[in-house]
Motif scaffolding. Structure first.
Motif, PDB file in Angstrom:
ATOM      1  N   ALA A   1      -3.446  -0.074   4.523  1.00  0.00           N
ATOM      2  CA  ALA A   1      -2.516   1.066   4.057  1.00  0.00           C
ATOM      3  C   ALA A   1      -2.068   1.994   5.142  1.00  0.00           C
ATOM      4  CB  ALA A   1      -3.048   1.958   3.012  1.00  0.00           C
ATOM      5  N   VAL A   2      -0.912   2.360   5.139  1.00  0.00           N
ATOM      6  CA  VAL A   2      -0.366   3.416   6.330  1.00  0.00           C
ATOM      7  C   VAL A   2      -0.058   4.578   5.549  1.00  0.00           C
ATOM      8  CG1 VAL A   2      -0.003   1.830   8.145  1.00  0.00           C
ATOM      9  CG2 VAL A   2       1.833   2.214   6.282  1.00  0.00           C
ATOM     10  N   TYR A   3       0.152   4.571   4.039  1.00  0.00           N
ATOM     11  CA  TYR A   3       0.461   5.692   3.233  1.00  0.00           C
ATOM     12  C   TYR A   3      -0.476   5.804   2.245  1.00  0.00           C
ATOM     13  CZ  TYR A   3       5.059   4.888   5.426  1.00  0.00           C
ATOM     14  OH  TYR A   3       6.051   4.505   6.318  1.00  0.00           O
ATOM     15  N   TYR A   4      -0.478   7.140   1.638  1.00  0.00           N
ATOM     16  CA  TYR A   4      -1.045   7.472   0.291  1.00  0.00           C
ATOM     17  C   TYR A   4      -0.732   8.624  -0.229  1.00  0.00           C
ATOM     18  CZ  TYR A   4      -3.995  11.261   3.243  1.00  0.00           C
ATOM     19  OH  TYR A   4      -4.273  12.159   3.891  1.00  0.00           O
ATOM     20  N   TYR A   5      -0.902   8.819  -1.480  1.00  0.00           N
ATOM     21  CA  TYR A   5      -0.495   9.926  -2.184  1.00  0.00           C
ATOM     22  C   TYR A   5      -1.311  10.029  -3.412  1.00  0.00           C
ATOM     23  CZ  TYR A   5       2.210   6.920  -5.315  1.00  0.00           C
ATOM     24  OH  TYR A   5       2.473   5.974  -6.190  1.00  0.00           O
ATOM     25  N   ASN A   6      -1.350  11.312  -3.979  1.00  0.00           N
ATOM     26  CA  ASN A   6      -1.889  11.838  -5.086  1.00  0.00           C
ATOM     27  C   ASN A   6      -0.670  11.796  -6.170  1.00  0.00           C
ATOM     28  OD1 ASN A   6      -3.201  13.011  -7.406  1.00  0.00           O
ATOM     29  ND2 ASN A   6      -4.349  14.303  -6.189  1.00  0.00           N
ATOM     30  N   PRO A   7      -0.745  10.723  -7.018  1.00  0.00           N
ATOM     31  CA  PRO A   7       0.347  10.696  -7.975  1.00  0.00           C
ATOM     32  C   PRO A   7       0.426  12.020  -8.823  1.00  0.00           C
ATOM     33  CG  PRO A   7      -1.250   9.321  -8.849  1.00  0.00           C
ATOM     34  CD  PRO A   7      -1.583   9.673  -7.425  1.00  0.00           C
ATOM     35  N   ALA A   8      -0.864  12.949  -9.114  1.00  0.00           N
ATOM     36  CA  ALA A   8      -0.669  13.983  -9.869  1.00  0.00           C
ATOM     37  C   ALA A   8      -0.045  15.162  -8.992  1.00  0.00           C
ATOM     38  CB  ALA A   8      -1.929  14.518 -10.175  1.00  0.00           C
ATOM     39  N   LYS A   9       0.190  14.907  -7.792  1.00  0.00           N
ATOM     40  CA  LYS A   9       0.623  16.129  -6.910  1.00  0.00           C
ATOM     41  C   LYS A   9       1.923  15.703  -5.997  1.00  0.00           C
ATOM     42  CE  LYS A   9      -3.933  17.924  -6.279  1.00  0.00           C
ATOM     43  NZ  LYS A   9      -4.981  18.313  -5.146  1.00  0.00           N
TER      44      LYS A   9
ATOM     45  N   PHE B   1      -2.936   4.421  -2.239  1.00  0.00           N
ATOM     46  CA  PHE B   1      -2.705   3.705  -0.784  1.00  0.00           C
ATOM     47  C   PHE B   1      -1.877   2.800  -0.875  1.00  0.00           C
ATOM     48  CE2 PHE B   1      -7.062   5.748  -1.254  1.00  0.00           C
ATOM     49  CZ  PHE B   1      -6.940   6.484  -0.100  1.00  0.00           C
ATOM     50  N   CYS B   2      -0.740   2.968   0.222  1.00  0.00           N
ATOM     51  CA  CYS B   2       0.370   1.933   0.258  1.00  0.00           C
ATOM     52  C   CYS B   2       0.748   1.493   1.344  1.00  0.00           C
ATOM     53  CB  CYS B   2       1.651   2.827  -0.334  1.00  0.00           C
ATOM     54  SG  CYS B   2       1.312   3.906  -1.681  1.00  0.00           S
ATOM     55  N   ILE B   3       1.648   0.534   1.360  1.00  0.00           N
ATOM     56  CA  ILE B   3       2.364  -0.103   2.941  1.00  0.00           C
ATOM     57  C   ILE B   3       3.635   0.194   2.786  1.00  0.00           C
ATOM     58  CG2 ILE B   3       0.360  -1.462   3.280  1.00  0.00           C
ATOM     59  CD1 ILE B   3       2.111  -3.753   1.746  1.00  0.00           C
TER      60      ILE B   3
ATOM     61  N   LEU C   1      -5.938   5.878  11.188  1.00  0.00           N
ATOM     62  CA  LEU C   1      -6.081   4.894  12.141  1.00  0.00           C
ATOM     63  C   LEU C   1      -5.185   3.692  12.255  1.00  0.00           C
ATOM     64  CD1 LEU C   1     -10.125   4.839  12.503  1.00  0.00           C
ATOM     65  CD2 LEU C   1      -8.468   5.955  13.836  1.00  0.00           C
ATOM     66  N   ASN C   2      -4.744   3.361  11.159  1.00  0.00           N
ATOM     67  CA  ASN C   2      -3.701   2.197  10.780  1.00  0.00           C
ATOM     68  C   ASN C   2      -2.449   2.622  11.206  1.00  0.00           C
ATOM     69  OD1 ASN C   2      -5.673   0.700   9.661  1.00  0.00           O
ATOM     70  ND2 ASN C   2      -5.136   1.172   7.448  1.00  0.00           N
TER      71      ASN C   2
ATOM     72  N   LYS D   1       4.568   0.286  -1.868  1.00  0.00           N
ATOM     73  CA  LYS D   1       3.795  -0.768  -2.465  1.00  0.00           C
ATOM     74  C   LYS D   1       2.369  -0.333  -2.547  1.00  0.00           C
ATOM     75  CE  LYS D   1       2.265  -5.469  -2.551  1.00  0.00           C
ATOM     76  NZ  LYS D   1       2.602  -6.980  -1.799  1.00  0.00           N
ATOM     77  N   VAL D   2       1.821  -0.240  -3.783  1.00  0.00           N
ATOM     78  CA  VAL D   2       0.346   0.248  -3.999  1.00  0.00           C
ATOM     79  C   VAL D   2      -0.723  -0.785  -3.801  1.00  0.00           C
ATOM     80  CG1 VAL D   2      -1.282   1.406  -5.361  1.00  0.00           C
ATOM     81  CG2 VAL D   2       1.107   2.149  -5.323  1.00  0.00           C
ATOM     82  N   ILE D   3      -1.322  -0.843  -2.872  1.00  0.00           N
ATOM     83  CA  ILE D   3      -2.146  -2.064  -2.777  1.00  0.00           C
ATOM     84  C   ILE D   3      -3.777  -1.726  -3.084  1.00  0.00           C
ATOM     85  CG2 ILE D   3      -0.802  -2.989  -0.880  1.00  0.00           C
ATOM     86  CD1 ILE D   3      -2.725  -1.843   1.514  1.00  0.00           C
ATOM     87  N   LYS D   4      -4.161  -0.211  -3.077  1.00  0.00           N
ATOM     88  CA  LYS D   4      -5.446   0.185  -3.451  1.00  0.00           C
ATOM     89  C   LYS D   4      -5.524   1.521  -4.205  1.00  0.00           C
ATOM     90  CE  LYS D   4      -9.679  -1.157  -2.924  1.00  0.00           C
ATOM     91  NZ  LYS D   4     -10.365  -2.503  -3.232  1.00  0.00           N
ATOM     92  N   ILE D   5      -6.210   1.833  -5.029  1.00  0.00           N
ATOM     93  CA  ILE D   5      -6.437   3.127  -5.732  1.00  0.00           C
ATOM     94  C   ILE D   5      -7.884   3.207  -5.600  1.00  0.00           C
ATOM     95  CG2 ILE D   5      -6.330   4.282  -7.970  1.00  0.00           C
ATOM     96  CD1 ILE D   5      -4.169   2.319  -8.974  1.00  0.00           C
ATOM     97  N   ILE D   6      -8.074   4.489  -4.990  1.00  0.00           N
ATOM     98  CA  ILE D   6      -9.435   4.936  -4.814  1.00  0.00           C
ATOM     99  C   ILE D   6      -9.411   6.436  -5.162  1.00  0.00           C
ATOM    100  CG2 ILE D   6     -11.355   5.283  -3.218  1.00  0.00           C
ATOM    101  CD1 ILE D   6     -10.171   3.159  -1.379  1.00  0.00           C
ATOM    102  N   GLY D   7     -10.140   6.813  -6.303  1.00  0.00           N
ATOM    103  CA  GLY D   7     -10.109   8.180  -6.677  1.00  0.00           C
ATOM    104  C   GLY D   7      -8.853   8.745  -7.092  1.00  0.00           C
ATOM    105  N   ASN D   8      -8.533   9.810  -6.646  1.00  0.00           N
ATOM    106  CA  ASN D   8      -7.066  10.428  -7.079  1.00  0.00           C
ATOM    107  C   ASN D   8      -6.074   9.774  -6.094  1.00  0.00           C
ATOM    108  OD1 ASN D   8      -7.974  12.080  -9.031  1.00  0.00           O
ATOM    109  ND2 ASN D   8      -9.166  13.028  -7.507  1.00  0.00           N
ATOM    110  N   HIS D   9      -6.345   8.789  -5.112  1.00  0.00           N
ATOM    111  CA  HIS D   9      -5.264   8.514  -4.372  1.00  0.00           C
ATOM    112  C   HIS D   9      -4.629   7.019  -4.284  1.00  0.00           C
ATOM    113  CE1 HIS D   9      -6.752  11.864  -1.141  1.00  0.00           C
ATOM    114  NE2 HIS D   9      -5.647  12.126  -1.828  1.00  0.00           N
TER     115      HIS D   9
END
Length: 233
Positions: free
Chosen positions: A203-211, A231-233, A148-149, A221-229
């Motif tokens: 955030a408008v991006y996210y990724y799993n650093p393990a994948k 979240f970045c801008i 949605l962002n 720029k990472v602004i939030k970490i939730i679980g395995n993801h």
């Protein structure tokens, strides 16, 4: 209404009768209504069905460990405070309109914003289910919020379908997860995201650093970490 306010009101009423002054001249109506509306919010000491809903939602999100008893005590206040801090909204321990919105307990009576069609709700739920399967409920809402962002961001398509099907945006639309049954939690998460809850803080991006090995994505720029993801801008 507390004793001091009652006493002040009685004095002003007497004055109004004596000198014929309208109550509005003393600001009585506005002050009384202001206090009553403030105390209508769920806060420490409140009881009732709304408190029960707040406790239930906070418990499902992992913030509240106490009994769901409809009593807004210390544990409930602490849980609300922790939730507010995590969401980046005003931290006061009071479940006001903004906090209820972020909990998915505010907004329209139908549970999702009337700005979106049923098809859009279903599509958002489908992406959340495919992208965030196995993540916490908050993590599922976060994925929906990112989509949605992007819709609201000038650098991306301005529709949910446009964002979802943008070339290379979401690999899930090309794999087997896309055809799996949509989880009930993903449907609820889509509704909460559409009601305005954004656990990522924009955030408008996210990724799993393990994948993910993509250097460009990892440079965001990472602004939030939730679980395995991440979240970045």
């Amino acid at each position: 209404m507390n004793k001091k306010l009652k006493k002040a009101l009685l004095i002003m009423l007497a004055a109004a009768v004596t000198v014929g002054a309208p109550l509005s001249a003393y600001g009585v109506y506005s002050n009384v209504f202001k206090e009553e509306s403030e105390y209508a919010l769920s806060r420490y000491g409140s009881t009732g069905s709304e408190v029960t809903k707040i406790q239930t939602k906070l418990k499902s999100l992992g913030y509240y460990k106490g009994a769901v008893d409809g009593i807004y005590g210390t544990q409930t206040k602490n849980a609300v405070t922790a939730f507010q801090k995590n969401c980046g909204i005003t931290v006061d321990g009071i479940a006001g309109p903004q906090t209820l919105l972020y909990l998915g307990l505010g907004g329209s009576s139908g549970g999702n914003s009337t700005r979106y069609t049923n098809e859009e709700v279903n599509l958002l739920a489908k992406v959340i289910s495919a992208e965030a399967r196995g993540e916490s409920y908050e993590g599922q809402v976060a994925v929906g919020a990112v989509i949605l962002n992007r819709v609201a961001h000038p650098s991306f398509p301005n529709t949910i379908s446009g964002v979802v099907y943008q070339n290379g945006a979401f690999s899930c639309v090309y794999d087997s997860n896309w055809y799996a049954a949509v989880a009930d939690s993903a449907r609820r998460a889509a509704q909460d995201a559409m009601n305005g809850w954004d656990p990522t803080g924009g955030a408008v991006y996210y990724y799993n650093p393990a994948k993910t090995s993509n250097a460009w994505m990892r440079s965001r720029k990472v602004i939030k970490i939730i679980g395995n993801h991440y979240f970045c801008i």
